[in-house]
Design an enzyme around this catalytic site. Structure first.
Site, PDB file in Angstrom:
ATOM      1  N   TYR A 142       0.821  -1.197   0.000  1.00  0.00           N
ATOM      2  CA  TYR A 142       0.000   0.000   0.000  1.00  0.00           C
ATOM      3  C   TYR A 142       0.864   1.259   0.000  1.00  0.00           C
ATOM      4  O   TYR A 142       1.838   1.348   0.740  1.00  0.00           O
ATOM      5  CB  TYR A 142      -0.907  -0.009   1.234  1.00  0.00           C
ATOM      6  CG  TYR A 142      -1.703   1.255   1.396  1.00  0.00           C
ATOM      7  CD1 TYR A 142      -2.869   1.447   0.667  1.00  0.00           C
ATOM      8  CD2 TYR A 142      -1.270   2.264   2.225  1.00  0.00           C
ATOM      9  CE1 TYR A 142      -3.587   2.615   0.791  1.00  0.00           C
ATOM     10  CE2 TYR A 142      -1.990   3.426   2.366  1.00  0.00           C
ATOM     11  CZ  TYR A 142      -3.156   3.600   1.644  1.00  0.00           C
ATOM     12  OH  TYR A 142      -3.865   4.767   1.764  1.00  0.00           O
ATOM     13  N   TRP A 161       1.363   5.556  -2.040  1.00  0.00           N
ATOM     14  CA  TRP A 161       1.182   6.435  -3.186  1.00  0.00           C
ATOM     15  C   TRP A 161       2.224   6.193  -4.269  1.00  0.00           C
ATOM     16  O   TRP A 161       1.996   6.526  -5.432  1.00  0.00           O
ATOM     17  CB  TRP A 161       1.261   7.892  -2.743  1.00  0.00           C
ATOM     18  CG  TRP A 161       0.004   8.433  -2.135  1.00  0.00           C
ATOM     19  CD1 TRP A 161      -0.638   7.963  -1.039  1.00  0.00           C
ATOM     20  CD2 TRP A 161      -0.755   9.550  -2.593  1.00  0.00           C
ATOM     21  NE1 TRP A 161      -1.738   8.738  -0.757  1.00  0.00           N
ATOM     22  CE2 TRP A 161      -1.839   9.720  -1.694  1.00  0.00           C
ATOM     23  CE3 TRP A 161      -0.611  10.450  -3.644  1.00  0.00           C
ATOM     24  CZ2 TRP A 161      -2.779  10.737  -1.844  1.00  0.00           C
ATOM     25  CZ3 TRP A 161      -1.548  11.466  -3.783  1.00  0.00           C
ATOM     26  CH2 TRP A 161      -2.622  11.590  -2.901  1.00  0.00           C
TER      27      TRP A 161
END
Length: 770
Positions: free
Chosen positions: A111, A113
């Site tokens: 997980y 960005w």
């Protein structure tokens, strides 16, 4: 000679100035009205000493001694190896784990960005690779909005993120709205970013237009500066984690005065009568009136009553920020905010009603959608297992345990190999000491990283990756109507390779290179995705690839929807335009959620007392509520080693903001180094005094790279100021299993000891093979 090249990042688009292959500076684009200062600071980090320059393997793992004291993950030295050796180690370990423990033993949640770019999307590359290799256990939902993502489909129907195309856009607010009530504020610092990239920042100017049009703003937050000064917002400081109680007090006032929108509630909602019985105290003998709410929230009874009157007498919009749901029972303020908007009378009217996440990303409220843009093709995952994203430590520590999740019963799998790229679990996760203990459990941890951050130091095999400045790609942000070219600005540092290059080498070793690469080079992939986009939209909509690459930006045609689930349509005719809920209407009472039988999430929104808040017994020992919000100087933990973030530090440590009265009672002056602590741990930070925080609240942003004094020792002091040594690894509820980071009590004291050096940005010890 200097060259000027386009740069696209999550925090905006810039121009990189390069001289003889060396990155000299990064400048804002001339057409960006509010460029982020994070961009220019990227130069500092491009070649700093924290760069991972060669593949490295933890010494204890390489020697087959993963549990030897002093050689644990996070404390061990590393041995640099050749790429061929590294690829052999990773591919052999993937084969071994799959053969001995099954495909679900490989965790590929990864997980985070990562960086902007349609092709070099780290998580997409990893998932494609692992799916082709047999599958993997995935994670579900996000740390940012897990509670919201699970509750909203029950309440208003549709995809978890569909609400962003259904709520009023800023230009509609400018033209039609009279009053905005923002629970959790509207902090402009958060609107620096957009997942996938951004051409121009628009949120600041759109907010200015609202104020110029006469829209009034009310900020219900513990922090005054959660709303920009130019909005002249009324500040109602609210005790953290009590937003639901405030909303209930407002709703009760509407109901008993007959100010609520009976027609909308009757035609377009279901279950209001059952909720109203709770509201007036028929079920528990406690009316949730303004006086009751005032005693919980710290907002005066008269202010609550006045807010109820204004919300129902004007075209109003109730905004709820993501922060309020990252807390104990975080589903409740989201659900209750929808109910409050339905009662107030503006739901489904232009510029009014309800919305979430305004200013948390620049695109939110700017445009309803974006035209199609191609991305890396997905491969179905043969493994059905998944875990809620914030339950990774539970999974590692308690494999086989059964937990609830959104009406299902999930068995936590046994994870033997973690493959992480494009994210930083030692930033996102709560209670880092617990995570560090859990992180010792699996056989192997493989990480792709550009810098020796905490996640890299807690890995077994670290593969150095190129940054977004060191590869070719193009960006397309969420709801942003532009494509931005991303030509390589500089050569990768050391022996860094792209994620795709690494996975292609592994796929070749494992026997599926052609399936993974489709026989395309990386620039061929970038061109292919662009031309796929162009073909889908019509060749006249976009220039050909070479013209786009030369001009750096292309404008996408506007998206026309459809945008299912419109509240305007629902108001006009709920039979013709039903929502995708069991009733076809807004579910104020949900029979489905009620059937789950959860004791921490009922069939309608309720007030549940948090485990840690300023009225809890624990506040006798830890009397300050910690707000670990998003930073202004970086994106999460990205570029904490960049110039802008480094410039914000206080004597090298993350700033912690303290109300001046709380500081005075503790003998703390501005600029002092302090220890922030509770039973879970402690960290050093630099004191910043401000009355923008209500008394009893301290604010320490997330994202400072965790820097434990003794990495192998649980509870050891963090030198740098990471708030997640203090936050609880406790789910919001059995419904969403989301994180509850903002339910944490602490105390702060002057640090009197010898200050330890900050080593967050120093590489680990690198040793020759033994």
């Amino acid at each position: 000679m200097e060259r000027r090249l386009s740069v696209a990042t999550h925090w905006g688009s810039f121009v990189a100035v390069v001289d003889s292959g060396r990155l000299v500076r990064i400048e804002p684009r001339h057409d960006d009205p509010a460029p982020s200062p994070i961009g220019p600071g990227m130069v500092t980090a491009a070649e700093d000493s924290a760069r991972v320059l060669r593949p490295a393997v933890r010494k204890g793992w390489l020697n087959g001694e993963p549990r030897v004291p002093g050689a644990a993950r996070g404390a061990d030295a590393f041995v640099e190896v050749s790429w061929d050796h590294a690829i052999t180690l990773v591919s052999d370990e993937l084969r071994r784990v799959r053969a001995q423990h099954g495909d679900s033993a490989v965790f590929g949640g990864s997980y985070g960005w990562a960086s902007a770019g349609r092709f070099h999307n780290a998580q997409a590359q990893l998932h494609r690779f692992l799916a082709l290799d047999g599958g993997y256990t995935d994670s579900r939902n996000t740390y940012s909005t897990a509670a919201l993502e699970v509750i909203l489909p029950h309440v208003i129907g549709g995809h978890p993120w569909s609400y962003q195309s259904r709520m009023p856009m800023w230009d509609e607010i400018v033209d039609n709205c009279e009053l905005v009530v923002a629970f959790g504020g509207l902090a402009l610092k958060n609107s620096q970013v957009n997942p996938g990239g951004l051409a121009r920042h628009q949120t600041r100017d759109l907010q200015r237009r609202c104020r110029a049009a006469g829209v009034g703003f009310v900020n219900l937050s513990p922090i005054r500066s959660d709303v920009a000064d130019f909005l002249d917002a009324e500040w109602l400081p609210v005790v953290p984690n009590t937003d639901t109680a405030a909303m209930l007090g407002i709703a009760h006032t509407m109901l008993v005065n007959g100010w609520h929108d009976e027609d909308f509630l009757r035609r377009c909602c279901v279950g209001f009568d059952r909720f109203a019985a709770y509201l007036v105290g028929e079920l528990d003998g406690i009316p949730k009136d303004a006086a009751w709410a005032a005693g919980i929230t710290g907002i005066g009874r008269d202010a609550i009553t006045d807010l109820a009157r204004r919300l129902t007498s004007r075209r109003s919009l109730i905004m709820v920020n993501y922060a309020v749901q990252r807390a104990d029972h975080g589903e409740q303020p989201i659900w209750m905010s929808v109910v409050l908007a339905a009662m107030a009378g503006s739901m489904g009217r232009p510029g009014g009603g309800w919305g979430a996440g305004y200013a948390t990303m620049d695109a939110t409220g700017v445009a309803r959608d974006r035209a199609f843009v191609a991305t890396v093709p997905e491969v179905p995952n043969p493994v059905p297992d998944f875990i809620p994203v914030a339950r990774i430590a539970d999974t590692l520590l308690h494999p086989g345990e059964v937990i609830d999740y959104d009406g299902r019963r999930l068995t936590l799998p046994e994870l033997r190999l973690i493959y992480w790229c494009g994210g930083n679990p030692f930033h996102h996760h709560q209670d880092l000491h617990r995570l560090a203990r859990a992180w010792q459990v699996p056989d192997t941890v493989v990480v792709h990283e550009a810098w020796w951050n905490t996640t890299a130091k807690f890995a077994d095999i670290v593969l150095p990756v190129a940054t977004g400045l060191e590869r070719d790609d193009f960006a397309a942000g969420f709801s942003d109507p532009h494509l931005v070219a991303m030509p390589k600005v500089r050569e990768p540092a050391g022996e860094s390779r792209t994620d795709h290059h690494i996975f292609a080498a592994l796929a070749a070793r494992l026997g599926f290179e052609r399936e993974f690469t489709q026989s395309r080079s990386e620039i061929d992939w970038v061109r292919h995705l662009y031309e796929q986009t162009r073909a889908k939209l019509g060749t006249a909509a976009l220039p050909d690839f070479d013209d786009f690459w030369a001009s750096s930006t292309a404008e996408l045609p506007p998206s026309t929807g459809p945008h299912a689930g419109s509240f305007e349509d629902l108001r006009s005719d709920p039979r013709q335009f039903p929502l995708a809920t069991p009733s076809g209407r807004i579910e104020i009472f949900s029979e489905k959620i009620d059937s789950f039988g959860y004791d921490d999430c009922a069939g309608h929104p309720k007030w549940f007392e948090p485990a840690e808040w300023l009225r809890a017994d624990l506040s006798d020992r830890f009397p300050l509520h910690l707000i670990s919000n998003q930073p202004a100087t970086r994106l999460h933990s990205q570029y904490d080693n960049g110039g802008h973030s480094l410039g914000s530090k206080v004597r090298g440590r993350e700033p912690v903001t303290i109300n001046s009265s709380d500081a005075a009672s503790r003998g703390i002056a501005d600029g002092m180094i302090v220890r922030v602590f509770n039973d879970r741990g402690g960290c050093l930070a630099g004191a910043v005094l401000s009355d923008d925080l209500m008394p009893g609240v301290v604010q320490l942003s997330t994202g400072a790279w965790w820097d434990p004094v003794e990495p192998g020792s649980s509870g050891t002091l963090d030198r740098h100021g990471n708030p997640n040594v203090l936050t609880a690894d406790r789910p919001c509820s059995r419904l969403s299993q989301g994180p509850s980071a903002l339910s944490a009590l602490v105390d702060v004291e002057r640090y009197e000891g010898t200050l330890p050096d900050v080593l967050a940005f120093a590489p680990p010890k690198l040793v020759p093979p033994s």
